[in-house]
Motif scaffolding. Structure first.
Motif, PDB file in Angstrom:
ATOM      1  N   LEU A  64      11.016  35.518  -8.887  1.00  0.00           N
ATOM      2  CA  LEU A  64      11.694  36.578  -8.144  1.00  0.00           C
ATOM      3  C   LEU A  64      11.107  37.934  -8.500  1.00  0.00           C
ATOM      4  N   ASP A  65      10.973  38.800  -7.497  1.00  0.00           N
ATOM      5  CA  ASP A  65      10.539  40.181  -7.702  1.00  0.00           C
ATOM      6  C   ASP A  65      11.531  41.107  -7.028  1.00  0.00           C
ATOM      7  N   VAL A  66      11.943  42.153  -7.724  1.00  0.00           N
ATOM      8  CA  VAL A  66      12.808  43.192  -7.170  1.00  0.00           C
ATOM      9  C   VAL A  66      12.064  44.507  -7.320  1.00  0.00           C
ATOM     10  N   THR A  67      11.769  45.169  -6.202  1.00  0.00           N
ATOM     11  CA  THR A  67      11.029  46.430  -6.233  1.00  0.00           C
ATOM     12  C   THR A  67      11.680  47.434  -5.297  1.00  0.00           C
ATOM     13  N   VAL A  68      11.406  48.712  -5.550  1.00  0.00           N
ATOM     14  CA  VAL A  68      11.790  49.775  -4.628  1.00  0.00           C
ATOM     15  C   VAL A  68      10.495  50.336  -4.074  1.00  0.00           C
ATOM     16  N   GLU A  69      10.353  50.266  -2.760  1.00  0.00           N
ATOM     17  CA  GLU A  69       9.141  50.710  -2.076  1.00  0.00           C
ATOM     18  C   GLU A  69       9.536  51.675  -0.963  1.00  0.00           C
ATOM     19  N   GLU A  70       9.219  52.946  -1.159  1.00  0.00           N
ATOM     20  CA  GLU A  70       9.491  53.963  -0.129  1.00  0.00           C
ATOM     21  C   GLU A  70      10.905  53.874   0.426  1.00  0.00           C
ATOM     22  N   SER A  71      11.871  54.046  -0.406  1.00  0.00           N
ATOM     23  CA  SER A  71      13.297  54.047  -0.065  1.00  0.00           C
ATOM     24  C   SER A  71      13.784  52.716   0.496  1.00  0.00           C
ATOM     25  N   GLN A  72      13.114  51.627   0.151  1.00  0.00           N
ATOM     26  CA  GLN A  72      13.580  50.299   0.525  1.00  0.00           C
ATOM     27  C   GLN A  72      13.648  49.430  -0.726  1.00  0.00           C
ATOM     28  N   LEU A  73      14.747  48.712  -0.862  1.00  0.00           N
ATOM     29  CA  LEU A  73      14.880  47.722  -1.912  1.00  0.00           C
ATOM     30  C   LEU A  73      14.330  46.421  -1.350  1.00  0.00           C
ATOM     31  N   VAL A  74      13.310  45.875  -1.991  1.00  0.00           N
ATOM     32  CA  VAL A  74      12.651  44.667  -1.504  1.00  0.00           C
ATOM     33  C   VAL A  74      12.812  43.575  -2.553  1.00  0.00           C
ATOM     34  N   ILE A  75      13.393  42.437  -2.126  1.00  0.00           N
ATOM     35  CA  ILE A  75      13.561  41.294  -3.009  1.00  0.00           C
ATOM     36  C   ILE A  75      12.697  40.170  -2.447  1.00  0.00           C
ATOM     37  N   ARG A  76      11.795  39.650  -3.287  1.00  0.00           N
ATOM     38  CA  ARG A  76      10.899  38.571  -2.864  1.00  0.00           C
ATOM     39  C   ARG A  76      11.110  37.368  -3.768  1.00  0.00           C
ATOM     40  N   GLY A  77      11.074  36.196  -3.166  1.00  0.00           N
ATOM     41  CA  GLY A  77      11.124  34.945  -3.917  1.00  0.00           C
ATOM     42  C   GLY A  77       9.948  34.082  -3.521  1.00  0.00           C
ATOM     43  N   ARG A  78       9.263  33.527  -4.530  1.00  0.00           N
ATOM     44  CA  ARG A  78       8.100  32.669  -4.277  1.00  0.00           C
ATOM     45  C   ARG A  78       8.238  31.393  -5.092  1.00  0.00           C
ATOM     46  N   GLN A  79       8.277  30.262  -4.395  1.00  0.00           N
ATOM     47  CA  GLN A  79       8.293  28.967  -5.065  1.00  0.00           C
ATOM     48  C   GLN A  79       7.047  28.196  -4.656  1.00  0.00           C
ATOM     49  N   ALA A  94      10.885  23.987  -1.071  1.00  0.00           N
ATOM     50  CA  ALA A  94      10.367  25.146  -1.794  1.00  0.00           C
ATOM     51  C   ALA A  94       9.987  26.159  -0.731  1.00  0.00           C
ATOM     52  N   ARG A  95      10.537  27.325  -0.799  1.00  0.00           N
ATOM     53  CA  ARG A  95      10.262  28.301   0.245  1.00  0.00           C
ATOM     54  C   ARG A  95      10.116  29.687  -0.343  1.00  0.00           C
ATOM     55  N   GLN A  96       9.576  30.542   0.475  1.00  0.00           N
ATOM     56  CA  GLN A  96       9.416  31.932   0.099  1.00  0.00           C
ATOM     57  C   GLN A  96      10.361  32.766   0.963  1.00  0.00           C
ATOM     58  N   PHE A  97      10.722  33.922   0.446  1.00  0.00           N
ATOM     59  CA  PHE A  97      11.543  34.832   1.242  1.00  0.00           C
ATOM     60  C   PHE A  97      11.228  36.263   0.847  1.00  0.00           C
ATOM     61  N   GLN A  98      11.589  37.136   1.759  1.00  0.00           N
ATOM     62  CA  GLN A  98      11.584  38.573   1.484  1.00  0.00           C
ATOM     63  C   GLN A  98      12.795  39.158   2.182  1.00  0.00           C
ATOM     64  N   ARG A  99      13.642  39.818   1.412  1.00  0.00           N
ATOM     65  CA  ARG A  99      14.847  40.465   1.945  1.00  0.00           C
ATOM     66  C   ARG A  99      14.718  41.948   1.640  1.00  0.00           C
ATOM     67  N   THR A 100      14.921  42.793   2.660  1.00  0.00           N
ATOM     68  CA  THR A 100      14.753  44.232   2.514  1.00  0.00           C
ATOM     69  C   THR A 100      16.054  44.952   2.843  1.00  0.00           C
ATOM     70  N   PHE A 101      16.406  45.920   2.007  1.00  0.00           N
ATOM     71  CA  PHE A 101      17.558  46.778   2.235  1.00  0.00           C
ATOM     72  C   PHE A 101      17.065  48.219   2.226  1.00  0.00           C
ATOM     73  N   VAL A 102      17.436  48.994   3.225  1.00  0.00           N
ATOM     74  CA  VAL A 102      17.052  50.401   3.285  1.00  0.00           C
ATOM     75  C   VAL A 102      18.059  51.194   2.454  1.00  0.00           C
ATOM     76  N   LEU A 103      17.534  52.024   1.556  1.00  0.00           N
ATOM     77  CA  LEU A 103      18.386  52.804   0.654  1.00  0.00           C
ATOM     78  C   LEU A 103      18.512  54.239   1.144  1.00  0.00           C
ATOM     79  N   ALA A 104      19.697  54.787   1.047  1.00  0.00           N
ATOM     80  CA  ALA A 104      19.915  56.200   1.367  1.00  0.00           C
ATOM     81  C   ALA A 104      19.230  57.051   0.304  1.00  0.00           C
ATOM     82  N   ASP A 105      18.923  58.286   0.657  1.00  0.00           N
ATOM     83  CA  ASP A 105      18.315  59.199  -0.302  1.00  0.00           C
ATOM     84  C   ASP A 105      19.199  59.303  -1.534  1.00  0.00           C
ATOM     85  N   GLY A 106      18.588  59.214  -2.692  1.00  0.00           N
ATOM     86  CA  GLY A 106      19.313  59.360  -3.936  1.00  0.00           C
ATOM     87  C   GLY A 106      19.882  58.073  -4.504  1.00  0.00           C
ATOM     88  N   MET A 107      19.875  56.976  -3.743  1.00  0.00           N
ATOM     89  CA  MET A 107      20.394  55.711  -4.276  1.00  0.00           C
ATOM     90  C   MET A 107      19.505  55.272  -5.426  1.00  0.00           C
TER      91      MET A 107
END
Length: 141
Positions: A64-79, A94-107
C-alpha cells in the motif's frame, strides 16, 4: 447536447478549476476498494478531523502507498500473483487499485494505520479564517 456548468452563477467567479476537479472525480471511481468517511469529534489531543477507512483485506503494509500529490490524497494498492500457489478455486483475485480524494486547501494528513484489513487515514480539517479586508475607494475627477 451541451453540458450546463453547475457553477455558472455570475456571483461565483474563478471556480473553473473546481468544476474540472468535480468532473475528474466523478469519472474516476470504480467502487473498489469500498471506503467510509467519518467525522471524528475533537478530543483532548486531537482537533476535529476526518477519517477515511478503506477495506483492503489481503494487502500488506508494503503493498500500500499513501501519498499527497497536488492537493489530492492518492491511495494505491499493488498485489502480485504468487506463481508458487496452485488454486482449486480463485475467488479472491490479486488486484491493483488507485483511489483518489481531492483535498481542500489546508487539509493535512495526520497519519495512516493498517489494522485487521482496514486502512485508516486521518485528516485535520483546517479552522476557517475570518478575514475582512477593507478596500479603499479612490475618487476620480
Amino acid at each position: 447536447m451541451s453540458r450546463i456548468p453547475s457553477l455558472s452563477s455570475p456571483f461565483l467567479l474563478g471556480f473553473d478549476e473546481i468544476e474540472r476537479v468535480l468532473d475528474r472525480v466523478a469519472k474516476g471511481s470504480d467502487g473498489y476498494p469500498p471506503y467510509n468517511i467519518e467525522r471524528l469529534p475533537r478530543d483532548g489531543n486531537h482537533p476535529e478531523r476526518l477519517r477515511i477507512t478503506l477495506a483492503v483485506a489481503g494487502f500488506t503494509r508494503d503493498q500500500l502507498d499513501v501519498t499527497v500529490e497536488e492537493s489530492q490524497l492518492v491511495i494505491r494498492g499493488r498485489q502480485q500473483d504468487d506463481k508458487s500457489r496452485q488454486f482449486l478455486h480463485r475467488g479472491i483475485a490479486a488486484r491493483q487499485f488507485q483511489r483518489t480524494f481531492v483535498l481542500a486547501d489546508g487539509m493535512e494528513v495526520l497519519g495512516a494505520d493498517l489494522k485487521n484489513g482496514l486502512l485508516m487515514i486521518d485528516l485535520a480539517r483546517p479552522e476557517p479564517e475570518r478575514v475582512v479586508k477593507t478596500i479603499s475607494i479612490n475618487e476620480q475627477e
